[in-house]
Scaffold this active site. Structure first.
Site, PDB file in Angstrom:
ATOM      1  N   LYS A   8      41.205  35.333  75.099  1.00 33.12           N
ATOM      2  CA  LYS A   8      42.208  34.970  74.878  1.00 33.12           C
ATOM      3  C   LYS A   8      42.448  33.774  74.039  1.00 33.12           C
ATOM      4  CE  LYS A   8      47.008  34.109  76.366  1.00 33.12           C
ATOM      5  NZ  LYS A   8      47.993  33.918  77.659  1.00 33.12           N
ATOM      6  N   ASP A  19      44.489  30.526  77.490  1.00 32.15           N
ATOM      7  CA  ASP A  19      44.633  30.039  78.850  1.00 32.15           C
ATOM      8  C   ASP A  19      44.438  31.216  79.797  1.00 32.15           C
ATOM      9  OD1 ASP A  19      47.246  31.191  77.702  1.00 32.15           O
ATOM     10  OD2 ASP A  19      47.975  30.862  79.625  1.00 32.15           O
ATOM     11  N   CYS A  20      43.451  32.159  79.594  1.00 31.26           N
ATOM     12  CA  CYS A  20      43.195  33.232  80.285  1.00 31.26           C
ATOM     13  C   CYS A  20      42.080  32.866  81.440  1.00 31.26           C
ATOM     14  CB  CYS A  20      42.907  34.378  79.590  1.00 31.26           C
ATOM     15  SG  CYS A  20      42.331  35.703  80.505  1.00 31.26           S
ATOM     16  N   LYS A  47      47.191  41.705  68.092  1.00 27.80           N
ATOM     17  CA  LYS A  47      45.747  42.005  68.204  1.00 27.80           C
ATOM     18  C   LYS A  47      45.270  42.892  67.065  1.00 27.80           C
ATOM     19  CE  LYS A  47      46.807  42.411  73.169  1.00 27.80           C
ATOM     20  NZ  LYS A  47      47.332  43.418  74.179  1.00 27.80           N
ATOM     21  N   LYS A 210      56.776  33.764  81.942  1.00 32.09           N
ATOM     22  CA  LYS A 210      56.727  34.328  83.107  1.00 32.09           C
ATOM     23  C   LYS A 210      57.817  33.545  84.335  1.00 32.09           C
ATOM     24  CE  LYS A 210      52.118  35.970  82.142  1.00 32.09           C
ATOM     25  NZ  LYS A 210      51.590  35.041  81.020  1.00 32.09           N
TER      26      LYS A 210
END
EC number: 2.5.1.18
Length: 213
Positions: A8, A19-20, A47, A210
């Site tokens: 990512k 930040d994955c 993507k 989130k």
């Protein structure tokens, strides 16, 4: 063709490592085994077509061990790397493989929680206390003196926990969990971790939608 891994990219910064934690786990495994690899950064909000051809679900990380076959899922990828590059061994004994495995889900529940009385903080503290007791008995790493796969899985998740909870909730791992603190310091100071971690601001940007949902 050499080893390739798609990971990512940072939100809004397609040329910067993102930040994955699952992507970082794969990168950590390759770094600890000193396996040369080519890292391809994927803008998960836009993507590219070539990526969707090798990862139809659009998920990262995906790994190519040099044979042209792309493999998804960090659990599977790290196992493949271990089998293909057995030295140094990063195998975690089965009895220790699940140590700390519930911490990340407890962290995300607590991070997103709007109710201080819903038990999510207590659930996270219970899991961190269990890790503390394990490290006290078996440390400094999950499998004693040598770092192993379980540590490389947990390290990015603890980094997310530390950065996100302090930023969004002003919450820190209790000081009396001394073995956990020593553990995170040992992990986060490793050359492999410093090289593969996302910058704090990118991690915070990744969690903000989130948390604020």
């Amino acid at each position: 063709m050499g080893v390739e891994v798609c990971v990512k990219a940072a939100v809004g910064h397609p040329d910067t490592l993102g930040d994955c934690p699952f992507s970082q786990r794969v990168l950590l495994t390759l770094e600890e085994k000193k396996v040369p690899y080519e890292m391809k950064l994927i803008d998960v909000q836009n993507k590219p077509d070539w990526f969707l051809k090798i990862s139809p679900e659009g998920k990262v990380p995906v790994f190519n061990g040099g044979d042209g076959k792309w493999i998804p899922d960090s659990d599977v990828i790290t196992q493949v790397i271990e089998e293909k590059y057995p030295t140094p061994s990063l195998v975690t004994p089965p009895e220790y493989a699940s140590v700390g495995s519930k911490i990340f889900s407890c962290f995300t529940t607590f991070l997103k929680s709007k109710d201080p009385n819903d038990g999510s903080e207590k659930a996270l503290l219970t899991e961190l206390q269990a890790l503390e007791e394990h490290l006290k008995a078996h440390g400094p790493f999950i499998n004693g003196q040598n770092i192993s796969a379980a540590d490389l899985s947990l390290a990015p998740k603890l980094y997310h926990l530390q950065v996100a909870l302090e930023h969004f909730k002003g919450w820190k791992i209790p000081e009396d969990l001394t073995n956990v603190h020593a553990y995170t310091e040992a992990l986060f100071s490793r050359e492999s971790f410093i090289k593969t971690k996302a910058a704090k601001e990118h991690l915070i940007a990744g969690w903000a939608p989130k948390v604020n949902a």
